[in-house]
Write a protein that holds these residues in place. Structure first.
Motif, mmCIF file in Angstrom:
data_model
loop_
_atom_site.group_PDB
_atom_site.id
_atom_site.type_symbol
_atom_site.label_atom_id
_atom_site.label_comp_id
_atom_site.label_asym_id
_atom_site.label_seq_id
_atom_site.Cartn_x
_atom_site.Cartn_y
_atom_site.Cartn_z
ATOM 1 N N TYR A 4 0.827 -1.199 0.000
ATOM 2 C CA TYR A 4 0.000 0.000 0.000
ATOM 3 C C TYR A 4 0.869 1.260 0.000
ATOM 4 O O TYR A 4 0.505 2.271 -0.603
ATOM 5 N N TYR A 8 0.695 4.164 -2.729
ATOM 6 C CA TYR A 8 0.513 5.567 -2.369
ATOM 7 C C TYR A 8 1.626 6.437 -2.953
ATOM 8 O O TYR A 8 1.374 7.559 -3.404
ATOM 9 N N PHE A 12 1.123 9.626 -5.304
ATOM 10 C CA PHE A 12 1.743 10.915 -4.974
ATOM 11 C C PHE A 12 2.583 11.417 -6.138
ATOM 12 O O PHE A 12 2.506 12.597 -6.514
ATOM 13 N N SER A 79 -4.719 15.420 1.347
ATOM 14 C CA SER A 79 -4.572 13.965 1.371
ATOM 15 C C SER A 79 -5.749 13.202 0.770
ATOM 16 O O SER A 79 -5.564 12.117 0.210
ATOM 17 N N PHE A 80 -6.960 13.759 0.882
ATOM 18 C CA PHE A 80 -8.155 13.004 0.493
ATOM 19 C C PHE A 80 -9.028 13.764 -0.499
ATOM 20 O O PHE A 80 -10.248 13.598 -0.520
ATOM 21 N N SER A 82 -9.425 13.362 -3.560
ATOM 22 C CA SER A 82 -10.070 12.525 -4.580
ATOM 23 C C SER A 82 -11.431 12.004 -4.148
ATOM 24 O O SER A 82 -12.165 11.441 -4.967
ATOM 25 N N PHE A 107 -9.321 2.762 0.061
ATOM 26 C CA PHE A 107 -7.985 3.330 -0.016
ATOM 27 C C PHE A 107 -7.772 4.012 -1.363
ATOM 28 O O PHE A 107 -7.240 5.127 -1.436
ATOM 29 N N SER A 110 -9.837 7.251 -1.804
ATOM 30 C CA SER A 110 -9.477 8.276 -0.827
ATOM 31 C C SER A 110 -8.150 8.943 -1.136
ATOM 32 O O SER A 110 -7.974 10.143 -0.884
ATOM 33 N N THR A 111 -7.198 8.191 -1.671
ATOM 34 C CA THR A 111 -5.822 8.702 -1.794
ATOM 35 C C THR A 111 -5.327 8.825 -3.226
ATOM 36 O O THR A 111 -4.148 9.114 -3.439
ATOM 37 N N ARG A 112 -6.209 8.627 -4.193
ATOM 38 C CA ARG A 112 -5.769 8.606 -5.599
ATOM 39 C C ARG A 112 -5.107 9.919 -6.006
ATOM 40 O O ARG A 112 -4.172 9.935 -6.810
ATOM 41 N N PHE A 114 -3.289 13.654 -4.703
ATOM 42 C CA PHE A 114 -2.772 14.527 -3.652
ATOM 43 C C PHE A 114 -2.869 15.960 -4.158
ATOM 44 O O PHE A 114 -2.388 16.281 -5.246
ATOM 45 N N TYR A 160 -12.747 13.599 7.459
ATOM 46 C CA TYR A 160 -12.634 12.628 6.368
ATOM 47 C C TYR A 160 -13.815 11.671 6.382
ATOM 48 O O TYR A 160 -14.427 11.397 5.336
#
Length: 261
Positions: A4, A8, A12, A79-80, A82, A107, A110-112, A114, A160
């Motif tokens: 993961y 990430y 990023f 951070s979130f 997306s 995941f 949420s993080t796709r 930045f 979030y």
């Protein structure tokens, strides 16, 4: 966890590459965020030009409070960011490509992306925090800074979870893009201390709808002193809403059907 972390890092890096493709746009967004904070600071100067205290919060205290909510919002949006793409992915059917990937879907959504323009807001928030502490003439102890950091992270987690739940409802309601504005409205309310409300509403915003934990309670750790009970309650709320949002997401995924089916 290592897999993961590698994913990430890829997210990023791709987000950074995309921002550098449009450098002028990034600079413009950074400038816009700075101007928004500048105007809010001017409002604080106008308010405290007429009074020394608002509900027990002095000018320096107000700076600390405002900086807390700016930093929380910046951490979330960086951070979130997306999350706000979830309704569009469901509507266009591109969510199909997400659910078939060998990775946790929450995941991924949420993080796709930045959001790098929020770094400016975070930096400005840190400056506001330092200025507020100087104006208030306080010297927080290490335990106060630790409690502040824990509650700031808890506030980000709660915000979030709220936004994830709002965007997840698109699985049934489809067009919920405007609910993102509801989150921004909560941030606007959180810029002011809950102490300005009556005792009943204060308890409601602390124990029923934990809006106080977005900024007021974390800021109190620095300007009013360390409060172990408040820190513990903030952690409890964060873990509780994270769990609830996770359960809601998994329930929603069971109800998801392809846009083309």
């Amino acid at each position: 966890m290592r897999r993961y972390w590698k994913v990430y890092r890829a997210f990023f890096s791709s987000s950074l590459a995309r921002e550098f493709e449009f450098k002028a746009n990034l600079i413009a967004k950074l400038g816009g965020n700075f101007m928004w904070i500048f105007f809010f600071v001017m409002i604080l100067f106008v308010v405290y030009g007429k009074t020394n205290s608002v509900a027990g919060w002095g000018k320096g205290d107000a700076f600390v409070l405002a900086s807390t909510v700016f930093m929380m919002n910046a951490l979330f949006n960086a951070s979130f960011f997306s999350l706000q793409e979830i309704p569009q992915q469901i509507r266009l059917g591109t969510m199909d490509f997400v659910v078939t990937k060998p990775i946790d879907t929450q995941f991924w959504v949420s993080t796709r992306r930045f959001n790098f323009d929020q770094i400016g807001t975070l930096f400005a928030g840190c400056i506001m925090l330092a200025v507020g502490i100087h104006i208030a003439n306080i010297g927080p102890w290490l335990i106060q800074w630790m409690a502040f950091a824990v509650l700031l992270a808890s506030a980000t987690a709660m915000f979030y979870s709220f936004n994830l739940a709002m965007m997840t409802s698109a699985i049934w309601l489809v067009r919920v893009d405007n609910l993102w504005v509801l989150g921004e409205s909560l941030v606007g309310v959180a810029r002011y201390p809950v102490d300005i409300y009556g005792a009943g509403l204060q308890r409601f915003l602390t124990f029923v709808v934990p809006l106080a934990f977005l900024a007021t309670v974390p800021a109190r750790q620095l300007v009013k002193g360390f409060d172990l009970a408040a820190t513990g309650e903030g952690l409890f709320w964060a873990l509780a809403v994270l769990l609830l949002s996770r359960l809601f997401w998994r329930y929603a995924m069971r109800s998801y059907t392809s846009a083309s089916s």
